[in-house]
Design a protein around this motif. Structure first.
Motif, PDB file in Angstrom:
ATOM      1  N   PHE A 188      65.293  66.110  82.682  1.00  0.00           N
ATOM      2  CA  PHE A 188      65.195  65.292  83.883  1.00  0.00           C
ATOM      3  C   PHE A 188      63.731  65.108  84.288  1.00  0.00           C
ATOM      4  O   PHE A 188      63.279  63.972  84.542  1.00  0.00           O
ATOM      5  CB  PHE A 188      65.969  65.950  85.020  1.00  0.00           C
ATOM      6  CG  PHE A 188      65.877  65.221  86.338  1.00  0.00           C
ATOM      7  CD1 PHE A 188      66.655  64.107  86.583  1.00  0.00           C
ATOM      8  CD2 PHE A 188      64.998  65.657  87.325  1.00  0.00           C
ATOM      9  CE1 PHE A 188      66.571  63.430  87.793  1.00  0.00           C
ATOM     10  CE2 PHE A 188      64.896  64.985  88.528  1.00  0.00           C
ATOM     11  CZ  PHE A 188      65.686  63.869  88.770  1.00  0.00           C
ATOM     12  N   ARG A 209      60.730  61.661  83.647  1.00  0.00           N
ATOM     13  CA  ARG A 209      60.140  61.023  84.826  1.00  0.00           C
ATOM     14  C   ARG A 209      58.670  61.366  85.022  1.00  0.00           C
ATOM     15  O   ARG A 209      57.905  60.535  85.523  1.00  0.00           O
ATOM     16  CB  ARG A 209      60.950  61.414  86.074  1.00  0.00           C
ATOM     17  CG  ARG A 209      62.330  60.763  86.068  1.00  0.00           C
ATOM     18  CD  ARG A 209      63.340  61.519  86.891  1.00  0.00           C
ATOM     19  NE  ARG A 209      64.661  60.866  86.805  1.00  0.00           N
ATOM     20  CZ  ARG A 209      65.500  61.023  85.776  1.00  0.00           C
ATOM     21  NH1 ARG A 209      65.170  61.836  84.772  1.00  0.00           N
ATOM     22  NH2 ARG A 209      66.654  60.393  85.753  1.00  0.00           N
ATOM     23  N   SER A 256      70.189  60.834  88.416  1.00  0.00           N
ATOM     24  CA  SER A 256      70.299  60.145  87.124  1.00  0.00           C
ATOM     25  C   SER A 256      71.331  59.021  87.198  1.00  0.00           C
ATOM     26  O   SER A 256      71.109  57.922  86.672  1.00  0.00           O
ATOM     27  CB  SER A 256      70.678  61.147  86.030  1.00  0.00           C
ATOM     28  OG  SER A 256      69.703  62.163  85.909  1.00  0.00           O
ATOM     29  N   ARG A 311      70.735  54.837  86.993  1.00  0.00           N
ATOM     30  CA  ARG A 311      71.404  54.038  85.957  1.00  0.00           C
ATOM     31  C   ARG A 311      72.430  53.080  86.537  1.00  0.00           C
ATOM     32  O   ARG A 311      72.926  52.202  85.834  1.00  0.00           O
ATOM     33  CB  ARG A 311      72.116  54.946  84.947  1.00  0.00           C
ATOM     34  CG  ARG A 311      71.234  55.892  84.192  1.00  0.00           C
ATOM     35  CD  ARG A 311      71.983  56.497  83.004  1.00  0.00           C
ATOM     36  NE  ARG A 311      73.322  56.940  83.344  1.00  0.00           N
ATOM     37  CZ  ARG A 311      73.635  58.147  83.798  1.00  0.00           C
ATOM     38  NH1 ARG A 311      72.667  59.032  84.002  1.00  0.00           N
ATOM     39  NH2 ARG A 311      74.883  58.471  84.052  1.00  0.00           N
TER      40      ARG A 311
END
Length: 553
Positions: free
Chosen positions: A139, A143, A188, A192
């Motif tokens: 994660f 980023r 997340s 998306r």
């Protein structure tokens, strides 16, 4: 130079490889260390008992396991802990992590025979820690770059208090992990535009709520991010509104939470209110001398390299949030919500930082950003050191914190940093729970008694006696008699029991084994410290952790 350039690995899925390496290192170091800690105060009160009952119910569906006053042996492989002091208080004990701990105990102790039942119970935290690494590293790497992900995760795994919680705290540590993984899944999915992903995050939130009530504040983090992002570009282009997806995730979380806690089933609303009353009046039952400011606890029990990293990360994290960098606003809202929760009317804190561990993954991410940001600035200011300085700035604080962890093990739960003057300074200043507040070091004390106590000696434990009594059949030498001295609900020892102890010690060897916890002092601990010299004492940073006295009236 980008964040990911600072730690070069194979280009293909390097963050997954990094996570696997960290998980392997975690198991290689933490699994052997399970044998260095005792059960905690709270586990001996009821976590072990209710975990065994819930696991036994879900593997047999025998309703007798839900009648907590009924004496029924647990499923094969888990010990019978019917003597647990709080077995009549089911509203205090959440089902998920405790039941999973019982399953872990049955596997490692009953099936494989590699650990005793209590180390097997604790081994479940290695699974939770692995889950955190597996979710957190990719994660953050996607980023902010792999360097930030590695630095943040290593900060988490090497902080002494967090490492001690990993080895023994099967309530707050799993709560931290599930809280964090639920937020990672939410962010997340939101990025998306995935409704299925949001429902998955709702399921993870249910697991977090079925582990500890801290998860009640997950929706505030989610709503804070949604409000700041105005939903996000992925959702603005979808037909289904984000609000509907979030409502579905919330309903799923509530339904799954109730399904996971069989205690609620006969009367869900009434028993939830009973649990809410327990939480609401928790502060009224706390002794004033046990309270400590959450911010002071962070400042005084967190290693200085960690604090420095977080201080360096405040500016780049805020800048990234203002720019809309994916994930940055989540970190800011995450930290803000936990800090606000800690300041709400009626909020109380004790036992250092364990009641709000869920803030540390977000702080670690800020710390990782800070170290990498500082390395970039240093490289830009001194081009000749562009290849060496950033890596050094990452490595030195992490190695320094790792060295602290090695130095204080297995007493990481009693660690205080230099601002407090170490454990000795914290005890001299009378800071709350400056010592082994949970009784983890009784593991070392019982091992010493096994090697040195006279045959047939008696043992008195004036603080957290129940944490020794529950494991005594497995860990206390069989010829040693554990005397009934205390109640787990109050520190005082009845005068009649003190008289009986003195009479017994006049003709028989009696050892007093006690951790240092000044807010739980009583007549016996004071008498031993003021009048007797310890037979053996375990110390840390100039302070006392555990002492064993030969009691002479």
């Amino acid at each position: 130079m980008g964040y990911a350039d600072l730690v070069p690995l194979a280009p293909a899925r390097r963050h997954d490889l990094a996570a696997l390496v960290l998980i392997a290192a975690l198991w290689a170091t933490a699994f052997p260390a399970l044998s260095s800690v005792n059960v905690t105060w709270d586990e001996a009160l009821g976590d072990l008992f209710f975990g065994g009952r819930t696991f036994s119910y879900f593997t047999t569906f025998d309703a007798r396991y839900l009648d907590f006053a009924h004496d029924i042996a647990p499923v094969a492989g888990f010990p019978d802990l019917g003597s647990s002091p709080f077995r009549s208080r089911p509203w205090e004990y959440y089902p998920f992590a405790d039941a999973l701990g019982a399953a872990s105990s049955v596997f490692w102790s009953g099936a494989l025979g590699q650990l005793d039942p209590f180390d097997g119970f604790h081994a479940v935290n290695l699974l939770f820690a692995s889950l955190l690494v597996a979710a957190f590293v990719p994660f953050l790497a996607r980023r902010f770059g792999l360097a930030v992900a590695l630095a943040a995760t290593l900060l988490l795994l090497t902080a002494p208090r967090l490492a001690a919680d990993l080895l023994a705290n099967t309530k707050d540590y799993p709560s931290m992990v599930l809280f964090s993984v639920a937020l990672v899944a939410f962010e997340s999915a939101r990025e998306r535009g995935s409704t299925a992903g949001l429902l998955g995050a709702g399921a993870l939130a249910a697991l977090a709520l079925a582990t500890k009530a801290n998860a009640v504040f997950l929706p505030f983090v989610v709503l804070g991010v949604v409000a700041w992002e105005r939903g996000g570009t992925a959702w603005r282009g979808r037909k289904g509104p984000l609000a509907l997806a979030l409502a579905g995730a919330a309903l799923l979380a509530v339904a799954l939470f109730v399904a996971l806690w069989p205690y609620l089933w006969p009367a869900p609303l009434a028993r939830l209110l009973e649990h809410a009353r327990y939480l609401a009046f928790r502060g009224a039952a706390m002794r004033p001398e046990s309270a400590i400011s959450p911010l002071a606890a962070i400042a005084l029990t967190t290693p200085l390299p960690w604090l420095l990293a977080v201080a360096l990360g405040v500016v780049p994290t805020w800048q990234a949030a203002r720019r809309g960098t994916p994930g940055a606003r989540l970190l800011v809202v995450w930290i803000a919500v936990v800090l606000v929760r800690l300041q709400l009317p009626g909020a109380v804190n004790f036992d250092g930082v364990r009641h709000f561990l869920e803030i540390f993954p977000a702080l670690a991410a800020v710390g990782g950003l800070g170290l990498v940001w500082a390395g970039q600035r240093l490289a830009a200011a001194a081009p000749r050191t562009a290849r060496v300085a950033p890596v050094a700035l990452l490595a030195v604080p992490l190695l320094a914190q790792g060295a602290v962890l090695v130095a204080v093990h297995p007493f990481g739960i009693a660690y205080w940093n230099e601002l407090a003057g170490g454990l000795g300074g914290a005890q001299a200043r009378g800071l709350p729970q400056a010592g082994d507040y949970w009784g983890l070091s009784y593991r070392q004390g019982m091992a010493w008694l096994a090697d040195h106590a006279e045959p047939g000696a008696a043992v008195a434990v004036p603080i957290a006696e129940h944490a020794v009594r529950l494991v005594a059949p497995w860990r206390l030498r069989p010829d040693l008699q554990l005397l009934p001295m205390t109640s787990p609900a109050r520190p005082e020892i009845p005068p009649r029991r003190m008289e009986q102890l003195r009479e017994l010690a006049a003709g028989r060897t009696v050892y007093v084994m006690t951790v240092r916890r000044d807010d739980w002092d009583n007549a016996l601990t004071r008498e031993c410290r003021e009048r007797l010299r310890p037979e053996v004492e375990w110390t840390l940073q100039g302070g006392s952790v555990l002492a064993i006295y030969r009691y002479r009236p």
